[in-house]
Design a protein around this motif. Structure first.
Motif, mmCIF file in Angstrom:
data_model
loop_
_atom_site.group_PDB
_atom_site.id
_atom_site.type_symbol
_atom_site.label_atom_id
_atom_site.label_comp_id
_atom_site.label_asym_id
_atom_site.label_seq_id
_atom_site.Cartn_x
_atom_site.Cartn_y
_atom_site.Cartn_z
ATOM 1 N N TYR A 179 4.750 -22.989 59.529
ATOM 2 C CA TYR A 179 3.836 -24.067 59.944
ATOM 3 C C TYR A 179 4.456 -25.452 59.740
ATOM 4 O O TYR A 179 4.162 -26.368 60.503
ATOM 5 C CB TYR A 179 2.474 -23.931 59.245
ATOM 6 N N ASN A 180 5.328 -25.616 58.720
ATOM 7 C CA ASN A 180 6.006 -26.907 58.557
ATOM 8 C C ASN A 180 6.851 -27.220 59.791
ATOM 9 O O ASN A 180 6.856 -28.359 60.280
ATOM 10 C CB ASN A 180 6.893 -26.892 57.307
ATOM 11 N N ALA A 181 7.521 -26.190 60.305
ATOM 12 C CA ALA A 181 8.362 -26.400 61.497
ATOM 13 C C ALA A 181 7.493 -26.742 62.704
ATOM 14 O O ALA A 181 7.804 -27.653 63.481
ATOM 15 C CB ALA A 181 9.202 -25.155 61.774
ATOM 16 N N ARG A 182 6.380 -26.034 62.849
ATOM 17 C CA ARG A 182 5.493 -26.313 63.989
ATOM 18 C C ARG A 182 4.850 -27.695 63.847
ATOM 19 O O ARG A 182 4.641 -28.402 64.835
ATOM 20 C CB ARG A 182 4.420 -25.227 64.098
ATOM 21 N N ARG A 183 4.515 -28.074 62.594
ATOM 22 C CA ARG A 183 3.912 -29.400 62.358
ATOM 23 C C ARG A 183 4.894 -30.499 62.766
ATOM 24 O O ARG A 183 4.518 -31.490 63.403
ATOM 25 C CB ARG A 183 3.537 -29.528 60.874
ATOM 26 N N ALA A 184 6.165 -30.310 62.395
ATOM 27 C CA ALA A 184 7.192 -31.314 62.719
ATOM 28 C C ALA A 184 7.364 -31.425 64.236
ATOM 29 O O ALA A 184 7.466 -32.532 64.789
ATOM 30 C CB ALA A 184 8.517 -30.931 62.054
ATOM 31 N N GLN A 185 7.358 -30.268 64.903
ATOM 32 C CA GLN A 185 7.525 -30.255 66.364
ATOM 33 C C GLN A 185 6.332 -30.928 67.049
ATOM 34 O O GLN A 185 6.496 -31.726 67.973
ATOM 35 C CB GLN A 185 7.616 -28.800 66.813
ATOM 36 N N ALA A 186 5.137 -30.619 66.559
ATOM 37 C CA ALA A 186 3.926 -31.204 67.159
ATOM 38 C C ALA A 186 3.884 -32.716 66.926
ATOM 39 O O ALA A 186 3.442 -33.476 67.791
ATOM 40 C CB ALA A 186 2.675 -30.536 66.584
ATOM 41 N N VAL A 225 -3.471 -26.092 67.885
ATOM 42 C CA VAL A 225 -3.503 -26.771 66.586
ATOM 43 C C VAL A 225 -2.587 -27.992 66.590
ATOM 44 O O VAL A 225 -2.343 -28.591 65.549
ATOM 45 C CB VAL A 225 -3.090 -25.777 65.459
ATOM 46 N N ASP A 226 -2.097 -28.380 67.800
ATOM 47 C CA ASP A 226 -1.023 -29.368 67.880
ATOM 48 C C ASP A 226 -1.464 -30.828 67.909
ATOM 49 O O ASP A 226 -0.641 -31.736 67.781
ATOM 50 C CB ASP A 226 -0.135 -29.081 69.109
ATOM 51 N N GLY A 227 -2.752 -31.089 68.119
ATOM 52 C CA GLY A 227 -3.237 -32.482 68.084
ATOM 53 C C GLY A 227 -2.958 -33.281 69.347
ATOM 54 O O GLY A 227 -3.218 -34.491 69.388
ATOM 55 N N LEU A 228 -2.461 -32.638 70.417
ATOM 56 C CA LEU A 228 -2.097 -33.411 71.616
ATOM 57 C C LEU A 228 -3.310 -33.930 72.390
ATOM 58 O O LEU A 228 -3.239 -34.969 73.034
ATOM 59 C CB LEU A 228 -1.180 -32.594 72.527
ATOM 60 N N HIS A 229 -4.434 -33.210 72.339
ATOM 61 C CA HIS A 229 -5.638 -33.733 72.999
ATOM 62 C C HIS A 229 -6.047 -35.073 72.374
ATOM 63 O O HIS A 229 -6.387 -36.019 73.082
ATOM 64 C CB HIS A 229 -6.794 -32.743 72.866
ATOM 65 N N GLU A 230 -6.023 -35.132 71.057
ATOM 66 C CA GLU A 230 -6.415 -36.383 70.374
ATOM 67 C C GLU A 230 -5.422 -37.496 70.690
ATOM 68 O O GLU A 230 -5.808 -38.638 70.895
ATOM 69 C CB GLU A 230 -6.474 -36.191 68.861
ATOM 70 N N LYS A 231 -4.134 -37.144 70.733
ATOM 71 C CA LYS A 231 -3.135 -38.177 71.065
ATOM 72 C C LYS A 231 -3.391 -38.753 72.453
ATOM 73 O O LYS A 231 -3.053 -39.894 72.732
ATOM 74 C CB LYS A 231 -1.714 -37.587 71.017
ATOM 75 N N ALA A 232 -3.995 -37.924 73.340
ATOM 76 C CA ALA A 232 -4.303 -38.398 74.699
ATOM 77 C C ALA A 232 -5.631 -39.166 74.724
ATOM 78 O O ALA A 232 -6.027 -39.687 75.764
ATOM 79 C CB ALA A 232 -4.361 -37.225 75.670
ATOM 80 N N GLY A 233 -6.341 -39.166 73.600
ATOM 81 C CA GLY A 233 -7.593 -39.936 73.536
ATOM 82 C C GLY A 233 -8.848 -39.106 73.701
ATOM 83 O O GLY A 233 -9.934 -39.664 73.872
ATOM 84 N N HIS A 269 -11.848 -28.041 67.412
ATOM 85 C CA HIS A 269 -10.691 -27.211 67.047
ATOM 86 C C HIS A 269 -11.147 -25.869 66.515
ATOM 87 O O HIS A 269 -11.428 -25.735 65.336
ATOM 88 C CB HIS A 269 -9.859 -27.926 65.973
ATOM 89 N N MET A 270 -11.191 -24.863 67.377
ATOM 90 C CA MET A 270 -11.692 -23.567 66.894
ATOM 91 C C MET A 270 -10.669 -22.808 66.058
ATOM 92 O O MET A 270 -11.040 -21.910 65.307
ATOM 93 C CB MET A 270 -12.217 -22.712 68.060
ATOM 94 N N HIS A 271 -9.384 -23.157 66.185
ATOM 95 C CA HIS A 271 -8.349 -22.488 65.384
ATOM 96 C C HIS A 271 -7.720 -23.418 64.349
ATOM 97 O O HIS A 271 -6.628 -23.149 63.866
ATOM 98 C CB HIS A 271 -7.261 -21.911 66.290
ATOM 99 N N GLY A 272 -8.418 -24.526 64.012
ATOM 100 C CA GLY A 272 -7.890 -25.434 62.993
ATOM 101 C C GLY A 272 -6.882 -26.413 63.553
ATOM 102 O O GLY A 272 -6.781 -26.604 64.777
#
Ligand code: APR
Length: 234
Positions: A54-61, A91-99, A104-107
């Motif tokens: 998850y650290n790797a995925r967090r960094a990528q996201a 879980v990547d937060g890209l929707h929020e980055k788009a405004g 978030h059903m999977h956190g």
């Protein structure tokens, strides 16, 4: 009253932002065993491995930027005269980055959860084994991501939205993971129109009334533009 729209998104919407999907060729589940990195048992067995994943995925996201599909859904949420509810498995937060505002059903990768007391806090870039909880002090912090065998978040709210929507859309999801894969049936039962937007057929394609096929960055903006053109005052 204007139509209420519920949109379910999956990994396919973020593929063109450079984030790999799970089950497409070369996807995350071809490189990692689900039981090792995405189950409570896997975390109990080897927390360092799970944090590393998850650290790797967090960094990528954190590096990734929204693509035109995320932006179009945010635009729809802003400009549609009725309610637009976006439910994401991502879980990547890209929707929020788009405004956009999303359920978030999977956190979310940027959140940490205390296994001991249930407190949530912003995840540090690198979570460690024995991550201390700022509320109770226990070293029981885990990624705030729903694993296999766990109950997705906000299901009551989501069910209520599905039962009251006029239009249900699923974008970039394989229809292999429940309960999300069953949303189209619930929306159909509620009398909603249904549309699937995907690069290829999902496991539940046959249930949808309408299909738009292609890369999300093209077909989602086209679909949103068509919906917004349909507003009488636009
Ligand atoms: N545009 C549109 N759709 C795409 C694109 C693209 N550029 N690229 C891939 N897709 C589609 C694929 O055709 C597939 O249907 O996205 C879907 C990705 O499927 P999965 O990898 O299974 O992802 P998802 O459905 O989100 O997985 C659901 O499974 O492991 C769990 O918790 C994880 O939330 C995830 C859940």
């Amino acid at each position: 009253m204007a139509d209420k729209i519920v949109i379910l998104t999956g990994a396919g919407i973020s593929a063109e932002s450079g984030l790999g999907t799970f089950r497409d060729e070369g996807g995350l589940w071809a490189k990692h065993r689900i039981q090792d990195v995405a189950t409570p048992e896997g975390f109990a067995h080897d927390p360092a491995l799970v944090h590393g994943f998850y650290n790797a995925r967090r960094a990528q996201a954190a590096e990734a930027t929204p693509n035109p599909a995320h932006e179009a859904l945010a635009r729809l949420q802003r400009d549609w005269p009725g309610e637009v509810v976006i439910v994401t498995q991502n879980v990547d937060g890209l929707h929020e980055k788009a405004g956009a505002e999303v359920i978030h059903m999977h956190g979310a990768l940027d959140s940490a959860l205390c296994h001991a007391c249930g407190h949530r806090w912003p995840a540090p870039p690198e979570m460690v084994v024995g991550e201390p909880c700022p509320a109770c002090g226990a070293g029981a912090g885990r990624p705030d991501v729903v694993w296999f065998g766990e109950m997705p978040y906000h299901m009551d709210r989501i069910e209520e939205h599905l039962l009251t929507c006029d239009l249900f859309a699923a974008v970039g999801t394989s229809g292999k993971v429940y309960p999300a894969a069953g949303f189209v049936e619930e929306a159909t039962f509620a009398g909603a129109r249904t549309v699937e937007l995907n690069l290829s057929d999902s496991d539940v394609s046959r249930i949808f009334q309408e299909h738009r096929v292609g890369p999300a960055s093209r077909i989602v903006p086209e679909w949103v533009a068509a919906l917004l053109r349909g507003i009488p005052s636009c």
